[in-house]
Each structure stands twice: as structure tokens, then as C-alpha cells.
Scaffold this motif. Structure first.
Motif, short mmCIF file in Angstrom:
data_model
loop_
_atom_site.label_atom_id
_atom_site.label_comp_id
_atom_site.label_asym_id
_atom_site.label_seq_id
_atom_site.Cartn_x
_atom_site.Cartn_y
_atom_site.Cartn_z
N GLN A 25 99.83 -50.08 24.81
CA GLN A 25 98.98 -51.26 24.66
C GLN A 25 98.49 -51.26 23.21
N SER A 26 98.47 -52.45 22.62
CA SER A 26 97.89 -52.49 21.27
C SER A 26 96.48 -53.02 21.36
N PRO A 27 95.55 -52.32 20.76
CA PRO A 27 94.17 -52.80 20.78
C PRO A 27 94.00 -54.00 19.85
N GLU A 28 92.99 -54.82 20.13
CA GLU A 28 92.71 -55.97 19.26
C GLU A 28 92.30 -55.49 17.87
N ARG A 29 91.53 -54.39 17.88
CA ARG A 29 91.05 -53.87 16.60
C ARG A 29 91.16 -52.35 16.64
N GLY A 30 91.26 -51.73 15.50
CA GLY A 30 91.32 -50.29 15.45
C GLY A 30 92.73 -49.77 15.54
N GLN A 31 92.86 -48.44 15.43
CA GLN A 31 94.20 -47.88 15.42
C GLN A 31 94.22 -46.47 15.97
N VAL A 32 95.43 -46.06 16.34
CA VAL A 32 95.63 -44.69 16.78
C VAL A 32 96.40 -43.98 15.67
N ILE A 33 95.89 -42.83 15.26
CA ILE A 33 96.52 -42.09 14.18
C ILE A 33 97.20 -40.84 14.75
N LEU A 34 98.47 -40.68 14.44
CA LEU A 34 99.19 -39.49 14.88
C LEU A 34 99.65 -38.73 13.63
N ASN A 35 99.06 -37.58 13.39
CA ASN A 35 99.41 -36.78 12.21
C ASN A 35 99.41 -37.61 10.92
N ASP A 36 98.32 -38.27 10.62
CA ASP A 36 98.16 -39.07 9.40
C ASP A 36 98.99 -40.33 9.34
N ARG A 37 99.68 -40.65 10.42
CA ARG A 37 100.43 -41.92 10.41
C ARG A 37 99.93 -42.81 11.52
N CYS A 38 99.94 -44.10 11.26
CA CYS A 38 99.48 -45.03 12.27
C CYS A 38 100.53 -45.13 13.37
N LEU A 39 100.09 -45.02 14.62
CA LEU A 39 101.02 -45.01 15.76
C LEU A 39 101.85 -46.29 15.81
N ALA A 40 101.19 -47.40 15.43
CA ALA A 40 101.87 -48.70 15.51
C ALA A 40 103.03 -48.79 14.51
N ASP A 41 102.99 -47.94 13.46
CA ASP A 41 104.05 -47.99 12.44
C ASP A 41 105.26 -47.13 12.80
N LEU A 42 105.10 -46.30 13.83
CA LEU A 42 106.21 -45.42 14.21
C LEU A 42 107.26 -46.21 14.99
N SER A 43 108.51 -45.75 14.91
CA SER A 43 109.56 -46.39 15.69
C SER A 43 109.41 -45.95 17.15
N PRO A 44 109.94 -46.75 18.11
CA PRO A 44 109.86 -46.35 19.52
C PRO A 44 110.40 -44.94 19.75
N GLN A 45 111.46 -44.62 19.03
CA GLN A 45 112.08 -43.29 19.14
C GLN A 45 111.10 -42.18 18.72
N GLN A 46 110.43 -42.40 17.58
CA GLN A 46 109.48 -41.40 17.09
C GLN A 46 108.31 -41.23 18.05
N LYS A 47 107.84 -42.38 18.59
CA LYS A 47 106.75 -42.32 19.56
C LYS A 47 107.19 -41.54 20.79
N ALA A 48 108.42 -41.84 21.26
CA ALA A 48 108.93 -41.19 22.47
C ALA A 48 109.06 -39.69 22.27
N GLU A 49 109.38 -39.27 21.05
CA GLU A 49 109.52 -37.84 20.81
C GLU A 49 108.17 -37.14 20.72
N ALA A 50 107.12 -37.91 20.38
CA ALA A 50 105.81 -37.29 20.20
C ALA A 50 104.97 -37.31 21.47
N ILE A 51 105.14 -38.34 22.30
CA ILE A 51 104.21 -38.54 23.40
C ILE A 51 104.93 -38.66 24.74
#
Lengths: 341, 261
Positions: free
Chosen positions: B55-81
Motif C-alpha cells: 500500500q502506498s501512503p498518501e504522505r510519508g515514506q518507508v526507508i529500507l537501508n537508506d533507500r526509499c521503498l517506493a523506488d525499489l523494483s518489485p524484484q528488489q522488494k520481493a528479495e528484501a521482504i
């Protein structure tokens, strides 16, 4: 311990496809030889090598071969479309008509009949059906932008199917003469009689394109066993998947309906019959369903020619009569498989 | 070291989902089992989905190891979470071993093309959840507790450094529930970030290292179980009274009555 018995299950999955493929040559031979003119195996061979009776050669070349090809291609498309739809919508009752595609394509064809385009330019009939299938999916695409889940998609599809059905009824209702209405009715029942090489040519692109696109959905269909959220968490792009499936449906089912009319039950029944022979994974069912669909349509087309009725039976009628008892048996036996509906 | 943080999140009510507001930053490090508690509709599931990038929030962000989660590719997200949803429905009666293997799916790959690394991850997941004897059973023949273990094994098979589990204990008897909490606790000790939404306060207090208490879409407490689960907060957020005690080194919370409001 071997946790994913990859190799053995790989063979198991392919054993089904191989077993089905073995049935294909005899059925194809039967389909080529049976008809108002019987052509024996020897005569078949002679006709193919060009030494035998020229009449038999003409019948084979102009009638039986295209008819066989159309049957195989249409069956394969419908079978695989059914398997993909059941996997994607997570619904064992899904078939290619569930999203309204078949009805919308049929409406396109009926319009071609109704306004007399098909009489003047025969190519208009399949083209209109094709455009109808695409047009039927457009409102659905708009609809799912708001409600992105399988249940909403089914509801939207049912609405489009009902609307297309109503328009077909309207066309029949307003039909200027009983013969035109009769022509439409007969076409709607679905048949692959008297199909020419032009029809085969018309099917080539939809056949390869839709099967290729359907095949690409396989891993995502497996991931969807666990629901949308898990599939997305595994890195599958569900929006892209939806586009892929809808495009493949429009191309494949549009092409099939354009050439053969509405042949029901193939896409519903074939995956149903074959599922118990797989590990229940939607991805495993795709190619066997394509082969099974091709076999079923060819078999029904043979029955059409064998049954001693006054008018030749329409193919769609026969597939429905074959499909309903099997479906009913599955429904009684497999209440467990259906309980999640 | 893996690091996950949610910053200034605002999420407005969606269908079936609670609105949540998070002022400031809420961060998670490896090695700690974090429990999220709170009444139904308090925002636990929504927050987990936002952390998982579903889910994307209206405001704010989730940071994964200094990178914004929304900027990661689906593949990268899948490998992390890895994400274990509350919804345990399984459409087709697949075998348990195939279901666990689904955790190894990545875009474009099919179950027939799993490699050595995949089979190690699956073997690890099966061993950790003690599901070895269930592998050849079909999912619809398993009990609720067995299904829950298989689904947990599926999530572990992803072998991601972050595991987000949404009410994995729902409808489980105490034995199965404690077994699953033990597995989650072990995974956290191995350095993963494990965040689990829970309804059972006793198990949450017993196993979690850190608790986030949600109330009406906001985190009202974030600390160790002893600090979070005070009489006042339980009365305020859950409308209950509970006995808190230490028994053989374990902090135990046992609700015994409702607060009449």
C-alpha cells in the motif's frame, strides 16, 4: 530429502501432455476420413502423395484439412483461455465467456450479419467479431481501474456478457426476415463446417499470439494461489498481469469466435477434467488444457458428422451435450473443490 | 545490518482498511522480535502492508537501508521482504511442498526451474517449522494449525531479511501458537527484522522483545512489553483489566475482566 521432486513432477506434468498428444494423430486421421464422402486411410495416403482419386484430394485439401486445422486451433485457444481464467480468477467455474469476451465477439459478428456486411464481404464477419471482443473488454478495463479484484472483474464481465446478449436478442427481434434471423441463430451455435484456408490464415496470428501471452502468465497464476498480496510481495506486477490476460483473451477468444462462432463449454470443462491429473498448480494446466481443448473440439466435430440427424448438428450444441454431464459429475464429486466459491 | 523505517506516514481510509497517522519516525533493526498489538481496526494490518510496500501512503515514506521503498523494483522488494497475510485462503488443493515452494517464485520463473539455492531455502523453512511429515499432504487435508505452519514455511522460504506476519496465530490452539512464536523469535535472533501483528496479549508479552501499541490509527506506546502493557493502557485501548506478573523470568499478562465504560 528431496523437497521439490522437480524431476519426477516435471515428468508427471509432461506425461499428461504426452498422453494427450498420443490421442491426436488417430483423432486427426478419423476427422480427415469421416464425412459425407468416406475417405479410407489408403485413399488418404494416395491423396496426400497426389496419386489417388482427384476428388478425394480436393475434398481433403479444400474442406477436411482446413476444418481440422480450425478445430484444433480453436480448441487449443479455448482450452488454454479457460485454464488461465480459472487460475487468474481463482474460480473453478470460470471460462473464456465469463469476462464477456465470447458474447461481445458474437455481438460483433451478429452486427456484421444484421447489416449485411458479411454477405457482401465475407471477411467482415471475423473482423467484426474481433473488434467486438476488443470493444467488450474496454469498459471492463475502465471498470477494473476502480475495483481491482477478481470478484469485481467477474461482475463487470457478467454485465458485459448480459449487455451483448441483450443486443444479440435485439438484433434477432428486429431482424427483417426469418431467414436472416435463422442465419444468425445457426452461426451463434458455433460450427467449423465448410471452413476454408482463409479461415485458417485468419486464425494463425490469434493462435500463436494468445498462446504465447497466456503462457507468460503461468508463474503469476501459481503465485495467486496465496492471494493478491502475497503475489505482489513476491514481485509480481498484478496490473501488468491483468493487461496481459485481457489482451490475450481479446486476441485469442476474439479470433476463435470470429472463425467458429460461440463454441461453449470447452474452456470450462477441459481444465476441469485435467486438473486432477496435475499437482493442482494453475501453471501446469495450461499446455495440457490447450491440447485437451484441441482434442475435444476435434472429437465433437467428428460426432457432428457421425450422428444421423436430418440437419447436421452444430458443433456448439455437441460440445454442450458432452460438457454438461461431465460438468455435472464433477460438480457432485468435487463439492470440495468448489466450496471456496 | 538491515534497517527499516517508516517516516511521517499518513494513510486515509481505504476499503476494509483503517486510516493511520504516524508522526516522526518508527524504525526497526535486525535481531528483535517486534509485536504490533491493538484492538481490531487500530491500523496494524494497514501499517504492515505499508511496510511491505503493498500500500502506498498518501504522505510519508518507508526507508529500507537508506533507500526509499517506493523506488525499489518489485524484484528488489520481493528479495528484501517476506509477507505473511492474515487471509489464509488457498484456492486449489495443492500439496504442502508445492505451496512452500511458491515462496521461491520470482517474476518469470516457474516452479519447475528451482535451483540449488532454492532447495536449500525450502529445506531450511521446512526444518524450522517442523513440517517435514506434512509435505506430501494436500493443503485441504491439513488442520488449521498445520496449514498455518505450512504458510509460515512458505514465507520463510522467501529467505528475506525482513519478515512481516499479520496475525499468524489467528484460530490456533496454544501449542501451535507458541510453536509459531518460537519460530518467529528464532528468526529474529538470527538477525532478521521480524514484525508480527498479534491479538493474543499473553503471547505478545511472553515472546516479543518490543511492542507497538496501536490505538485508532496511531502508535500510543513503543517499548518493551513490561513498559507498554500497563493497566492504564489496557483499559484505554482494549477496555480490559489484566493481571501482570513475572513467572520464572517471563512477563505474563492475563486479561480477566472488561472495563465498563
Amino acid at each position: 530429502m528431496r523437497f521439490f521432486s522437480g524431476l519426477s513432477s516435471f515428468y508427471k506434468a509432461h506425461r499428461l501432455l504426452i498422453n494427450l498428444s498420443i490421442c491426436l494423430p488417430p483423432l486427426a486421421l478419423l476427422s480427415l476420413s469421416i464425412g459425407s464422402t468416406h475417405i479410407g486411410v489408403m485413399a488418404l495416403w494416395q491423396a496426400v502423395t497426389g496419386v489417388g482419386d482427384p476428388t478425394a484430394g480436393l475434398i481433403l485439401g479444400l474442406l477436411r484439412f482446413p476444418r481440422l486445422c480450425v478445430g484444433l486451433a480453436v480448441g487449443a485457444i479455448l482450452g488454454m483461455a479457460g485454464a488461465v481464467n480459472q487460475g487468474y480468477l481463482r474460480n473453478p467455474l470460470a471460462d473464456p465467456s465469463l469476462l464477456g469476451t465470447s458474447n461481445a465477439a458474437a455481438l460483433g459478428a451478429v452486427l456484421a450479419f444484421y447489416f449485411g456486411f458479411s454477405a457482401r464481404f465475407p471477411i467482415c464477419l471475423p473482423l467484426f467479431a474481433f473488434v467486438g471482443a476488443l470493444a467488450g473488454l474496454l469498459p471492463l478495463l475502465w471498470f477494473v481501474r476502480r475495483h481491482n479484484d477478481p470478484q469485481s472483474l467477474i461482475l463487470g464481465g457478467v454485465a458485459i456478457a448480459a449487455f451483448s446478449g441483450a443486443c444479440i436478442s435485439l438484433a434477432l427481434n428486429l431482424s427483417p426476415n426469418p431467414f436472416a434471423a435463422m442465419e444468425i441463430m445457426t452461426w451463434l451455435m458455433g460450427a467449423i463446417t465448410d471452413r476454408s484456408w482463409n479461415h485458417v490464415l485468419l486464425l494463425i496470428a490469434p493462435f500463436f499470439l494468445s498462446l504465447f501471452l497466456f503462457r507468460r502468465t503461468a508463474p503469476a497464476l501459481d503465485a495467486l494461489i496465496l492471494g493478491d498480496d502475497v503475489a505482489a510481495s513476491l514481485g509480481f506486477d498484478l496490473v501488468r498481469l491483468r493487461w496481459l490476460i485481457m489482451a490475450a483473451l481479446a486476441i485469442g477468444v476474439g479470433g476463435a469466435v470470429a472463425v467458429s462462432g460461440a463454441i461453449g463449454f470447452v474452456g470450462l470443462i477441459v481444465p476441469h477434467i485435467l486438473r486432477p491429473f496435475t499437482r493442482q498448480l494453475p501453471s501446469e494446466l495450461l499446455w495440457p488444457s490447450a491440447m485437451g481443448g484441441a482434442l475435444l473440439v476435434t472429437l465433437a466435430d467428428i460426432l457432428v458428422r457421425l450422428l444421423p440427424t436430418q440437419n447436421e448438428l452444430q458443433l456448439g450444441v455437441v460440445t454442450a451435450f458432452i460438457g454438461v454431464p461431465i460438468f455435472f459429475r464433477q460438480a457432485i464429486k468435487g463439492v470440495g473443490a468448489m466450496k471456496s466459491l | 545490518m538491515i534497517h527499516l523505517a517508516a517516516e511521517d506516514i499518513l494513510f486515509k481510509t481505504g476499503s476494509h482498511q483503517a486510516a493511520i497517522t504516524l508522526c516522526g519516525s518508527c524504525s526497526f533493526g535486525g535481531g528483535i522480535l517486534t509485536g504490533m498489538i491493538g484492538a481490531n481496526g487500530a491500523g496494524k494490518t494497514t501499517f504492515l502492508k505499508i511496510l511491505a510496500g503493498l500500500q502506498s501512503p498518501e504522505r510519508g515514506q518507508v526507508i529500507l537501508n537508506d533507500r526509499c521503498l517506493a523506488d525499489l523494483s518489485p524484484q528488489q522488494k520481493a528479495e528484501a521482504i517476506a509477507y505473511l497475510p492474515q487471509d489464509r485462503r488457498i484456492q486449489w488443493p495443492v500439496k504442502a511442498r508445492d505451496l512452500i515452494a511458491l515462496g521461491r517464485l520470482r517474476y518469470g520463473r516457474s516452479l519447475n526451474r528451482l535451483n540449488q539455492q532454492d532447495s536449500h531455502a525450502i529445506a531450511y523453512a521446512v526444518e524450522t517449522t517442523k513440517t517435514g511429515d506434512l509435505l506430501d499432504r494436500s493443503m485441504d487435508s491439513l488442520s488449521g494449525g498445520e496449514q498455518a505452519r505450512i504458510l509460515l514455511a512458505r514465507a520463510l522460504a522467501v529467505d528475506a531479511p525482513i519478515l512481516l506476519a499479520d496475525e499468524p496465530l489467528a484460530a490456533l490452539d496454544p501449542g501451535y501458537a507458541m510453536q509459531i512464536m518460537e519460530v518467529l523469535s528464532q528468526e529474529a535472533q538470527k538477525g532478521r527484522i521480524v514484525i508480527v501483528a498479534l491479538h493474543d496479549l499473553t503471547l505478545a508479552a511472553r515472546y516479543c522483545d518490543r511492542l507497538l501499541l496501536w490505538h485508532r490509527g496511531e502508535i500510543v506506546a513503543d517499548a518493551t512489553p513490561e513498559t507498554v502493557l500497563t493497566q492504564d493502557r489496557l483499559a484505554h485501548c482494549y477496555h480490559i483489566k489484566a493481571i501482570s506478573q513475572n513467572y520464572r523470568g517471563h512477563f505474563l499478562v492475563t486479561p480477566y475482566d472488561r472495563v465498563n465504560s
